[in-house]
Design a protein around this motif. Structure first.
Motif, PDB file in Angstrom:
ATOM      1  N   GLY A   6      -5.829  -8.208  -7.189  1.00 52.36           N
ATOM      2  CA  GLY A   6      -6.919  -7.266  -6.893  1.00 52.36           C
ATOM      3  C   GLY A   6      -6.832  -5.996  -7.726  1.00 52.36           C
ATOM      4  O   GLY A   6      -6.310  -5.995  -8.846  1.00 52.36           O
ATOM      5  N   GLN A   7      -7.319  -4.910  -7.138  1.00 50.26           N
ATOM      6  CA  GLN A   7      -7.432  -3.641  -7.855  1.00 50.26           C
ATOM      7  C   GLN A   7      -6.054  -2.981  -7.994  1.00 50.26           C
ATOM      8  O   GLN A   7      -5.304  -2.940  -7.012  1.00 50.26           O
ATOM      9  N   LEU A   8      -5.765  -2.456  -9.188  1.00 46.96           N
ATOM     10  CA  LEU A   8      -4.453  -1.833  -9.425  1.00 46.96           C
ATOM     11  C   LEU A   8      -4.190  -0.663  -8.467  1.00 46.96           C
ATOM     12  O   LEU A   8      -3.102  -0.512  -7.922  1.00 46.96           O
ATOM     13  N   MET A   9      -5.216   0.145  -8.262  1.00 53.04           N
ATOM     14  CA  MET A   9      -5.023   1.390  -7.517  1.00 53.04           C
ATOM     15  C   MET A   9      -5.265   1.253  -6.008  1.00 53.04           C
ATOM     16  O   MET A   9      -5.145   2.225  -5.284  1.00 53.04           O
ATOM     17  N   THR A  33      -4.953  -1.262  -2.296  1.00 55.74           N
ATOM     18  CA  THR A  33      -4.506  -2.452  -1.573  1.00 55.74           C
ATOM     19  C   THR A  33      -5.326  -2.456  -0.290  1.00 55.74           C
ATOM     20  O   THR A  33      -5.067  -1.662   0.604  1.00 55.74           O
ATOM     21  N   GLY A  34      -6.340  -3.303  -0.233  1.00 62.29           N
ATOM     22  CA  GLY A  34      -7.283  -3.221   0.890  1.00 62.29           C
ATOM     23  C   GLY A  34      -8.008  -1.882   0.828  1.00 62.29           C
ATOM     24  O   GLY A  34      -8.440  -1.443  -0.237  1.00 62.29           O
ATOM     25  N   ASP A  50       0.839  -1.192   0.000  1.00 61.52           N
ATOM     26  CA  ASP A  50       0.000   0.000   0.000  1.00 61.52           C
ATOM     27  C   ASP A  50       0.879   1.249   0.000  1.00 61.52           C
ATOM     28  O   ASP A  50       2.108   1.166  -0.081  1.00 61.52           O
ATOM     29  N   ARG A  51       0.226   2.400   0.072  1.00 59.73           N
ATOM     30  CA  ARG A  51       0.971   3.652  -0.090  1.00 59.73           C
ATOM     31  C   ARG A  51       1.951   3.923   1.037  1.00 59.73           C
ATOM     32  O   ARG A  51       2.836   4.759   0.917  1.00 59.73           O
ATOM     33  N   ARG A  99       0.700   1.393  -3.644  1.00 62.99           N
ATOM     34  CA  ARG A  99       1.921   2.179  -3.827  1.00 62.99           C
ATOM     35  C   ARG A  99       1.921   2.818  -5.224  1.00 62.99           C
ATOM     36  O   ARG A  99       2.305   3.976  -5.390  1.00 62.99           O
ATOM     37  N   PHE A 100       1.438   2.049  -6.214  1.00 60.92           N
ATOM     38  CA  PHE A 100       1.380   2.573  -7.577  1.00 60.92           C
ATOM     39  C   PHE A 100       0.459   3.799  -7.641  1.00 60.92           C
ATOM     40  O   PHE A 100       0.816   4.838  -8.196  1.00 60.92           O
TER      41      PHE A 100
END
Ligand SMILES: Nc1nc2c(ncn2[C@@H]2O[C@H](COP(=O)(O)O)[C@@H](O)[C@H]2O)c(=O)[nH]1
Ligand SMILES: [Mg+2]
Length: 489
Positions: A434-437, A439-440, A72-73, A445-446
């Motif tokens: 899962g979803q590209l944008m 994480t949970g 995640d970010r 991070r992307f």
């Protein structure tokens, strides 16, 4: 856009959208051949196949441990696989969650899968990790996971340099690149609006010419005879072999060569002005013609480009690219160019978000409801335990608590069902990652990098022509958690 005087484009995976199923499969097969025939890997690799949908952008390879991570970010690892085997929660926490000093998850121990060109190498890395684990006798002991990554990287790199990929694309571009008839109208629109347009690509001139001919004429070249230079009329400057991200560095002193479009020969320049060879004929182009027609270069740096286009301030340039690091991060952070990132994955992502919106809303409401009930329960328990309350009042509070606990159970079960349904639907984004944008509940991070470094992002470059070239793109408003529910619509 009003202040933008020049709009620039990256070529590969920006103007030219490769068909991953054919192009990345070609890279995969070429890489395997090099691993087997040049680097001595087992011939068994030749029978392997490639699932081009398995890997996604934004993943991080842990070279030493043979793991593939999604974080995640905040760089917390949320999904982790060793080869193709999912790490248990405990293993994940033990490996990535317990360090006193937080890992930066960057080179040299990690590799970022931040371009679509890297999907094949990530897949091959996972396959090799599994292969080594399951067949220790078939991989020499001194070849550890990190060495396997290094070999894959070197083999992929060679495929891009030795013609393995480019010759095949040049023979049959339609097999590898999507036709896009909206590129020329977009370029025309930008030029009619008075903007300069330019191309800065890491591809060299011969290949650039093949790809741009295909995109602008949709011609299938028949040897070199069918290639023409008509597409150059849509650009003021074309820089090939630009070696981004180094091209954007301030201390880059790379020489700028002019390319003779017909022969592909390189001519020396002095800061962009042509220099004749000693004893050779003086260069043929007259100054007026030079000023009007597109010029093609190789190498150089961003200062050369600014001079060629008479750019006064970096903020007057918009550059559209697909590589968050190579195209976007440097040009925005170091130069202050305005940037647009092309994210083709968004198209499917947005479609699914629409399908999921009802479940997501329901989930959010149930989460809020659960929070409110739990707060009340904690408050009541606290009062009963520590506050000096009369017996009657105690009975009343106990009754209330009992009722709330029942309600909590009901909401918990509904929340659990909604969560399960949401997880099931999220797997439609991608069965593994899962979803590209996301994480949970957090941005991935992307997504975080996209937010930080791309002024605009869109699923395709030609979405630029859906709006007026003078459109004012307003930044979206930032919200702090305390503002949610008050000012968020
Ligand atoms: N030598 C290598 N070249 C690579 C690799 N991955 C991609 N590429 C080549 O870079 C350009 C990208 O062009 P741009 O228009 O996006 O700037 C293209 O020619 C690719 O073939 C690599 O690992 N090694
Ligand atoms: Mg690119």
């Amino acid at each position: 856009m009003k202040n933008i005087v020049a709009v620039g484009f990256d070529m590969d995976y920006t103007l030219a959208q490769y068909k991953a199923e054919t192009f990345e499969s070609l890279a995969y097969a070429g890489t395997i051949r090099k691993l087997v025939y040049d680097l001595g890997y087992s011939e068994e690799l030749l029978s392997w196949s490639f699932d081009w949908k398995y890997m996604v952008r934004g993943l991080v390879l842990d070279k030493k441990r043979g793991n593939i991570l999604k974080m995640d970010r905040h760089k917390y690892v949320k999904v982790a696989y060793h080869g193709f085997k999912e790490l248990s929660k405990d293993d994940k926490v033990e490996t990535y969650g317990n360090t006193l000093v937080r890992d930066s998850f960057d080179e040299p121990d990690y590799a970022l899968i931040d371009t679509l060109f890297s999907l094949a190498e990530a897949y091959l890395f996972a396959q090799l990790v599994d292969f080594k684990d399951n067949n220790p006798d078939k991989v020499p002991e001194d070849i550890d996971y990190a060495r396997m990554y290094k070999d894959v990287r070197a083999a992929v790199d060679l495929c891009h340099r030795d013609g393995t990929l480019k010759q095949m694309v040049a023979k049959d571009p339609e097999r590898y690149i999507n036709v896009d008839t909206s590129i020329l109208p977009m370029l025309k629109m930008l030029r009619d609006s008075g903007r300069s347009t330019f191309l800065v690509t890491n591809s060299l001139w011969d290949y650039t010419n093949v790809v741009m001919n295909f995109l602008c004429n949709s011609s299938v070249p028949d040897g070199d005879q069918n290639l023409n230079f008509d597409w150059l009329q849509y650009f003021d400057v074309v820089i090939t072999g630009s070696a981004k991200p180094g091209f954007f560095h301030d201390d880059n002193r790379a020489n700028l060569f002019e390319v003779d479009a017909k022969s592909g020969m390189l001519l020396n320049t002095d800061n962009g002005s042509p220099m004749p060879q000693v004893g050779g004929a003086s260069l043929a182009l007259s100054p007026t013609k030079l000023a009007k027609s597109c010029r093609v270069f190789q190498g150089g740096n961003v200062r050369h480009l600014h001079k060629l286009l008479s750019i006064e301030s970096s903020s007057q340039v918009l550059y559209v690219g697909d590589h968050i690091y190579g195209d976007i991060l440097r040009s925005k952070k170091a130069l202050g160019w305005r940037t647009m990132l092309v994210v083709p994955e968004l198209e499917r992502e947005v479609e699914l978000l629409w399908e999921l919106r009802k479940t997501r809303k329901e989930l959010q409401e149930l989460r809020n409801e659960r929070n409110v009930i739990e707060d009340k329960i904690h408050h009541l328990k606290w009062s009963l335990k520590f506050e000096d309350v009369e017996a009657d009042e105690k009975d009343r509070l106990s009754g209330e608590l009992h009722q709330l606990e029942g309600e909590r159970e009901r909401v918990r079960l509904s929340h659990q069902d909604a969560l399960r349904e949401c997880h099931r639907q999220v797997l439609q984004f991608h069965g593994v990652w899962g979803q590209l944008m996301k994480t949970g509940y957090q941005n991935s991070r992307f997504a975080h990098q996209v937010e930080r470094f791309a002024c605009l992002y869109s699923s395709q470059v030609t979405n630029l022509s859906l709006y007026s070239p003078d459109k004012y793109y307003r930044p979206s408003e930032d919200f702090m958690p305390h503002e949610f529910g008050i000012v968020c619509l």
